[in-house]
Motif scaffolding. Structure first.
Motif, PDB file in Angstrom:
ATOM      1  N   LEU A 213       0.851  -1.190   0.000  1.00  0.00           N
ATOM      2  CA  LEU A 213       0.000   0.000   0.000  1.00  0.00           C
ATOM      3  C   LEU A 213       0.886   1.240   0.000  1.00  0.00           C
ATOM      4  N   VAL A 214       0.714   2.080  -1.008  1.00  0.00           N
ATOM      5  CA  VAL A 214       1.485   3.315  -1.101  1.00  0.00           C
ATOM      6  C   VAL A 214       0.565   4.476  -1.422  1.00  0.00           C
ATOM      7  N   GLN A 215       1.081   5.679  -1.220  1.00  0.00           N
ATOM      8  CA  GLN A 215       0.320   6.876  -1.557  1.00  0.00           C
ATOM      9  C   GLN A 215       0.621   7.304  -2.991  1.00  0.00           C
ATOM     10  N   PRO A 216      -0.279   8.048  -3.592  1.00  0.00           N
ATOM     11  CA  PRO A 216      -0.019   8.546  -4.956  1.00  0.00           C
ATOM     12  C   PRO A 216       1.305   9.295  -5.017  1.00  0.00           C
ATOM     13  N   GLY A 217       2.037   9.057  -6.082  1.00  0.00           N
ATOM     14  CA  GLY A 217       3.331   9.695  -6.268  1.00  0.00           C
ATOM     15  C   GLY A 217       4.501   8.895  -5.734  1.00  0.00           C
TER      16      GLY A 217
ATOM     17  N   ARG B 269      -1.092  -6.939 -15.258  1.00  0.00           N
ATOM     18  CA  ARG B 269      -1.840  -6.574 -14.061  1.00  0.00           C
ATOM     19  C   ARG B 269      -3.326  -6.738 -14.301  1.00  0.00           C
ATOM     20  N   GLN B 270      -4.036  -6.913 -13.206  1.00  0.00           N
ATOM     21  CA  GLN B 270      -5.487  -7.053 -13.291  1.00  0.00           C
ATOM     22  C   GLN B 270      -6.123  -6.297 -12.140  1.00  0.00           C
ATOM     23  N   ALA B 271      -6.912  -5.283 -12.497  1.00  0.00           N
ATOM     24  CA  ALA B 271      -7.647  -4.512 -11.514  1.00  0.00           C
ATOM     25  C   ALA B 271      -9.016  -5.155 -11.282  1.00  0.00           C
ATOM     26  N   PRO B 272      -9.636  -4.891 -10.146  1.00  0.00           N
ATOM     27  CA  PRO B 272     -10.951  -5.492  -9.864  1.00  0.00           C
ATOM     28  C   PRO B 272     -11.962  -5.169 -10.948  1.00  0.00           C
ATOM     29  N   GLY B 273     -12.616  -6.190 -11.472  1.00  0.00           N
ATOM     30  CA  GLY B 273     -13.651  -5.987 -12.475  1.00  0.00           C
ATOM     31  C   GLY B 273     -13.147  -5.685 -13.867  1.00  0.00           C
TER      32      GLY B 273
ATOM     33  N   LYS C   2      -0.124   5.971  -9.398  1.00  0.00           N
ATOM     34  CA  LYS C   2      -1.425   6.632  -9.406  1.00  0.00           C
ATOM     35  C   LYS C   2      -2.493   5.657  -8.899  1.00  0.00           C
ATOM     36  N   PRO C   3      -3.597   6.172  -8.396  1.00  0.00           N
ATOM     37  CA  PRO C   3      -4.655   5.264  -7.918  1.00  0.00           C
ATOM     38  C   PRO C   3      -5.094   4.259  -8.981  1.00  0.00           C
ATOM     39  N   GLU C   4      -5.066   4.648 -10.236  1.00  0.00           N
ATOM     40  CA  GLU C   4      -5.484   3.735 -11.306  1.00  0.00           C
ATOM     41  C   GLU C   4      -4.481   2.609 -11.558  1.00  0.00           C
TER      42      GLU C   4
ATOM     43  N   VAL D 256      -0.864  -4.474  -5.460  1.00  0.00           N
ATOM     44  CA  VAL D 256      -0.403  -3.088  -5.363  1.00  0.00           C
ATOM     45  C   VAL D 256      -1.630  -2.205  -5.175  1.00  0.00           C
ATOM     46  N   THR D 257      -1.636  -1.432  -4.104  1.00  0.00           N
ATOM     47  CA  THR D 257      -2.739  -0.522  -3.825  1.00  0.00           C
ATOM     48  C   THR D 257      -2.189   0.884  -3.670  1.00  0.00           C
ATOM     49  N   VAL D 258      -2.719   1.794  -4.466  1.00  0.00           N
ATOM     50  CA  VAL D 258      -2.291   3.191  -4.430  1.00  0.00           C
ATOM     51  C   VAL D 258      -3.463   4.027  -3.940  1.00  0.00           C
ATOM     52  N   SER D 259      -3.309   4.568  -2.751  1.00  0.00           N
ATOM     53  CA  SER D 259      -4.418   5.299  -2.140  1.00  0.00           C
ATOM     54  C   SER D 259      -3.881   6.288  -1.120  1.00  0.00           C
ATOM     55  N   SER D 260      -4.559   7.428  -1.029  1.00  0.00           N
ATOM     56  CA  SER D 260      -4.197   8.416  -0.018  1.00  0.00           C
ATOM     57  C   SER D 260      -5.027   8.216   1.244  1.00  0.00           C
TER      58      SER D 260
END
Length: 121
Positions: free
Chosen positions: A11-15, A38-42, A87-89, A117-121
């Motif tokens: 888990l990291v923050q954007p940037g 990579r595979q994002a949910p959905g 980035k979050p995406e 990998v999770t990118v979130s603030s």
């Protein structure tokens, strides 16, 4: 038969940055190209980057060019994915895969278990 083990997600923050690793077990590592997907949910799995046996031929999806860099260490049987300015995406499960040939064909025969990998603030 190659066995691939992915690691380095988190888990990291954007940037921020992360480096993913793919440890490959087998005695033919140097003979094959490797890629990251990579595979994002959905969403469908998408290719991220690929590296040939000599490390000279790499490719990256347009959305990741300039931010993601693939590399390999033939002495350590390891493939890396350096990800900068996340980035979050970019949030997804990332998978390493072994190709069929020395060059990047877009087709793979063995996959790692994936690393989140999770990118979130």
């Amino acid at each position: 038969q190659l066995q691939l083990v992915d690691s380095g997600g988190g888990l990291v923050q954007p940037g921020e940055s992360l480096r993913l690793s793919c440890s490959v077990f087998g005695n033919t590592f140097k003979n094959y190209a490797f890629g990251w997907s990579r595979q994002a949910p959905g969403k469908a799995r998408e290719g991220v980057s690929c590296i040939s046996t000599d490390g000279q031929n790499t490719s990256a999806a347009d959305s990741m060019k300039g931010r993601f860099t693939i590399s390999r260490d033939n002495a350590k049987n390891t493939v890396y994915l350096q990800m900068n300015n996340l980035k979050p995406e970019d949030t997804a499960v990332y998978y390493c895969a072994a190709g069929h040939y020395w060059y990047c064909s877009g087709q793979y025969r063995s996959w790692g278990q994936g690393t989140q990998v999770t990118v979130s603030s």
